[in-house]
Design a protein around this motif. Sequence first.
Motif, PDB file in Angstrom:
ATOM      1  N   PHE A 182       0.839  -1.652   0.100  1.00 50.94           N
ATOM      2  CA  PHE A 182       0.524   0.349   0.099  1.00 50.94           C
ATOM      3  C   PHE A 182       0.947   1.309   0.093  1.00 50.94           C
ATOM      4  CE2 PHE A 182      -3.794  -2.817   0.913  1.00 50.94           C
ATOM      5  CZ  PHE A 182      -4.466  -2.520   0.588  1.00 50.94           C
ATOM      6  N   TRP A 183       1.725   1.260   0.141  1.00 44.90           N
ATOM      7  CA  TRP A 183       2.743   2.125   0.257  1.00 44.90           C
ATOM      8  C   TRP A 183       3.169   2.370  -1.115  1.00 44.90           C
ATOM      9  CZ3 TRP A 183       4.786   6.454   2.248  1.00 44.90           C
ATOM     10  CH2 TRP A 183       5.658   7.302   1.872  1.00 44.90           C
ATOM     11  N   ARG A 184       3.397   1.704  -1.442  1.00 47.06           N
ATOM     12  CA  ARG A 184       3.549   1.616  -2.902  1.00 47.06           C
ATOM     13  C   ARG A 184       2.671   1.804  -3.874  1.00 47.06           C
ATOM     14  NH1 ARG A 184       9.065  -1.401  -4.642  1.00 47.06           N
ATOM     15  NH2 ARG A 184       9.476  -2.834  -2.025  1.00 47.06           N
ATOM     16  N   VAL A 185       1.816   1.821  -3.497  1.00 48.46           N
ATOM     17  CA  VAL A 185       0.449   2.243  -4.018  1.00 48.46           C
ATOM     18  C   VAL A 185       0.223   4.014  -3.860  1.00 48.46           C
ATOM     19  CG1 VAL A 185      -1.751   1.756  -3.956  1.00 48.46           C
ATOM     20  CG2 VAL A 185      -0.753   0.042  -4.509  1.00 48.46           C
ATOM     21  N   HIS A 186       0.588   3.717  -2.634  1.00 43.83           N
ATOM     22  CA  HIS A 186       0.371   5.383  -2.192  1.00 43.83           C
ATOM     23  C   HIS A 186       1.553   6.996  -2.681  1.00 43.83           C
ATOM     24  CE1 HIS A 186      -1.798   7.892   1.044  1.00 43.83           C
ATOM     25  NE2 HIS A 186      -0.236   8.441   1.153  1.00 43.83           N
ATOM     26  N   ILE A 187       3.103   6.570  -3.179  1.00 47.60           N
ATOM     27  CA  ILE A 187       3.489   6.701  -3.638  1.00 47.60           C
ATOM     28  C   ILE A 187       3.762   6.093  -5.230  1.00 47.60           C
ATOM     29  CG2 ILE A 187       4.793   7.051  -1.581  1.00 47.60           C
ATOM     30  CD1 ILE A 187       7.295   5.569  -2.835  1.00 47.60           C
ATOM     31  N   LEU A 188       3.410   5.279  -5.814  1.00 46.12           N
ATOM     32  CA  LEU A 188       2.903   4.871  -7.153  1.00 46.12           C
ATOM     33  C   LEU A 188       5.046   4.761  -7.814  1.00 46.12           C
ATOM     34  CD1 LEU A 188       0.479   7.458  -8.963  1.00 46.12           C
ATOM     35  CD2 LEU A 188      -0.047   5.021  -8.550  1.00 46.12           C
ATOM     36  N   ASP A 189       5.566   4.155  -7.294  1.00 50.07           N
ATOM     37  CA  ASP A 189       7.055   3.234  -7.209  1.00 50.07           C
ATOM     38  C   ASP A 189       6.415   2.167  -6.821  1.00 50.07           C
ATOM     39  OD1 ASP A 189       9.304   3.039  -7.958  1.00 50.07           O
ATOM     40  OD2 ASP A 189      10.570   4.316  -5.881  1.00 50.07           O
ATOM     41  N   PHE A 190       6.871   1.173  -7.695  1.00 53.06           N
ATOM     42  CA  PHE A 190       6.060  -0.294  -7.501  1.00 53.06           C
ATOM     43  C   PHE A 190       7.973  -0.659  -8.101  1.00 53.06           C
ATOM     44  CE2 PHE A 190       2.451   1.456  -8.667  1.00 53.06           C
ATOM     45  CZ  PHE A 190       1.299   0.596  -8.217  1.00 53.06           C
ATOM     46  N   LYS A 191       9.148  -0.023  -8.241  1.00 51.16           N
ATOM     47  CA  LYS A 191      10.033  -0.773  -8.111  1.00 51.16           C
ATOM     48  C   LYS A 191      10.851  -0.081  -7.492  1.00 51.16           C
ATOM     49  CE  LYS A 191      14.416  -0.012 -11.834  1.00 51.16           C
ATOM     50  NZ  LYS A 191      14.858   0.390 -12.711  1.00 51.16           N
ATOM     51  N   SER A 192      11.270   0.698  -6.349  1.00 44.81           N
ATOM     52  CA  SER A 192      12.021   0.482  -5.481  1.00 44.81           C
ATOM     53  C   SER A 192      10.801   1.050  -3.975  1.00 44.81           C
ATOM     54  CB  SER A 192      13.006   1.458  -5.887  1.00 44.81           C
ATOM     55  OG  SER A 192      13.076   2.843  -5.627  1.00 44.81           O
ATOM     56  N   GLY A 193      10.395   1.373  -4.392  1.00 42.63           N
ATOM     57  CA  GLY A 193       9.320   1.807  -3.168  1.00 42.63           C
ATOM     58  C   GLY A 193      10.296   3.036  -2.926  1.00 42.63           C
ATOM     59  N   ASP A 194      10.748   4.292  -3.516  1.00 46.26           N
ATOM     60  CA  ASP A 194      11.525   5.725  -2.202  1.00 46.26           C
ATOM     61  C   ASP A 194      11.235   6.232  -2.816  1.00 46.26           C
ATOM     62  OD1 ASP A 194      13.006   3.055  -0.938  1.00 46.26           O
ATOM     63  OD2 ASP A 194      14.705   2.924  -2.156  1.00 46.26           O
ATOM     64  N   ASP A 195      10.914   6.097  -4.333  1.00 40.70           N
ATOM     65  CA  ASP A 195      10.551   7.916  -4.872  1.00 40.70           C
ATOM     66  C   ASP A 195       9.455   8.328  -4.327  1.00 40.70           C
ATOM     67  OD1 ASP A 195      11.055   9.464  -6.382  1.00 40.70           O
ATOM     68  OD2 ASP A 195      11.711   8.832  -8.519  1.00 40.70           O
ATOM     69  N   PHE A 196       8.917   9.016  -3.942  1.00 37.55           N
ATOM     70  CA  PHE A 196       7.670   9.963  -4.231  1.00 37.55           C
ATOM     71  C   PHE A 196       7.828  11.803  -4.658  1.00 37.55           C
ATOM     72  CE2 PHE A 196      10.192  10.048  -0.013  1.00 37.55           C
ATOM     73  CZ  PHE A 196      10.344  11.714   0.686  1.00 37.55           C
ATOM     74  N   ASN A 197       8.428  11.670  -5.425  1.00 33.90           N
ATOM     75  CA  ASN A 197       8.915  12.773  -6.486  1.00 33.90           C
ATOM     76  C   ASN A 197       9.199  12.697  -7.657  1.00 33.90           C
ATOM     77  OD1 ASN A 197      11.148  13.481  -4.291  1.00 33.90           O
ATOM     78  ND2 ASN A 197       9.761  15.056  -3.987  1.00 33.90           N
ATOM     79  N   HIS A 198       8.734  11.707  -8.417  1.00 35.90           N
ATOM     80  CA  HIS A 198       8.608  11.186  -9.808  1.00 35.90           C
ATOM     81  C   HIS A 198       7.746  11.857 -10.321  1.00 35.90           C
ATOM     82  CE1 HIS A 198       5.295   7.900  -8.749  1.00 35.90           C
ATOM     83  NE2 HIS A 198       6.197   7.852  -8.348  1.00 35.90           N
ATOM     84  N   PRO A 199       7.930  11.580 -12.083  1.00 34.37           N
ATOM     85  CA  PRO A 199       6.447  12.902 -12.727  1.00 34.37           C
ATOM     86  C   PRO A 199       5.067  12.576 -12.198  1.00 34.37           C
ATOM     87  CG  PRO A 199       8.591  12.290 -13.897  1.00 34.37           C
ATOM     88  CD  PRO A 199       8.616  11.544 -12.404  1.00 34.37           C
ATOM     89  N   VAL A 200       5.541  10.696 -12.326  1.00 38.39           N
ATOM     90  CA  VAL A 200       3.832   9.790 -12.517  1.00 38.39           C
ATOM     91  C   VAL A 200       2.710  10.753 -11.209  1.00 38.39           C
ATOM     92  CG1 VAL A 200       2.424   7.465 -12.796  1.00 38.39           C
ATOM     93  CG2 VAL A 200       4.561   8.461 -13.836  1.00 38.39           C
ATOM     94  N   LEU A 201       3.675  10.156  -9.732  1.00 35.27           N
ATOM     95  CA  LEU A 201       2.370  11.047  -8.665  1.00 35.27           C
ATOM     96  C   LEU A 201       2.440  12.626  -8.900  1.00 35.27           C
ATOM     97  CD1 LEU A 201       1.422   9.941  -5.875  1.00 35.27           C
ATOM     98  CD2 LEU A 201       3.981  10.462  -5.656  1.00 35.27           C
ATOM     99  N   VAL A 202       3.312  13.466  -9.118  1.00 36.14           N
ATOM    100  CA  VAL A 202       3.294  14.362  -9.168  1.00 36.14           C
ATOM    101  C   VAL A 202       2.423  14.957 -10.788  1.00 36.14           C
ATOM    102  CG1 VAL A 202       4.223  17.299  -9.986  1.00 36.14           C
ATOM    103  CG2 VAL A 202       5.401  15.032  -8.487  1.00 36.14           C
ATOM    104  N   ALA A 203       1.640  14.034 -11.355  1.00 40.54           N
ATOM    105  CA  ALA A 203       0.686  14.246 -12.522  1.00 40.54           C
ATOM    106  C   ALA A 203      -0.410  13.229 -11.853  1.00 40.54           C
ATOM    107  CB  ALA A 203       1.352  13.837 -14.166  1.00 40.54           C
TER     108      ALA A 203
END
Length: 240
Positions: A182-203
């Motif tokens: 659910f954390w990865r769903v929350h930040i839309l990072d299913f690869k590393s689970g660490d990046d919450f500044n990527h363009p997909v999440l911002v969009a």
Amino acid sequence: MLRWSTQIHKWLALVVGLQVLGWVLGGLVMTAIPIETVRSEHHVASFQPAALPTDGLLSAAQAAQAAGVEPVEATLRTTLRGTIWSLKAADGKVRVVDAATGRPITPMGEAEARQLAGALYEGDGRPVAVRWFDEAPQETGREGPLWRVDFDDAERTSFYLSPETGEIASRRSNLWRFYDFFWRVHILDFKSGDDFNHPVLVAAAALTLPMVVTGLILLVIRLRRDWRGFRAQRAVRSRS
């Protein structure tokens, strides 16, 4: 205003509606489950480190010379496998040596890993499986080789142990993996689970904002309409 707000709200909801649901579900999971439980802190037995010996130990310079390392950081500490120097080189690699001899610590075997994990564990579970990893799994957030010891408790807790020191490098469980999903769903990072500044999440966040604003506009319009209807009904009743 009503027509435009309805159209914008409808189409944006089609685009980001599922992600908004994911944010809500993820927020519920992350607030309902204590982070200490997720980290399996309740399954770690209290351990009082032994006092450092007052003599018979090499200095940091002697240990580094014996190990052939030019460290940028040196840490002396006691572990369940004895007193060690942890020497960190400029490239980030860490060499662990015996604090008395300067010799590299021999990695522990499967039987010792099982024994130490059992000593470090607190709870109703028993160690049921021991596995060696030449390279730490991604879920540990670590690098290098590790021992993994699995327990048969309700959460299926796993301890990842350093092969040199026997210390717990990471604690994982099925509960942690559920939370991590659910954390990865929350930040839309299913690869590393660490990046919450990527363009997909911002969009996704940028598209959600006008959806919420138009939803509030529609709510205000609907409430005003209902209020006028309520007042009209009261006026009719008062005349009759």
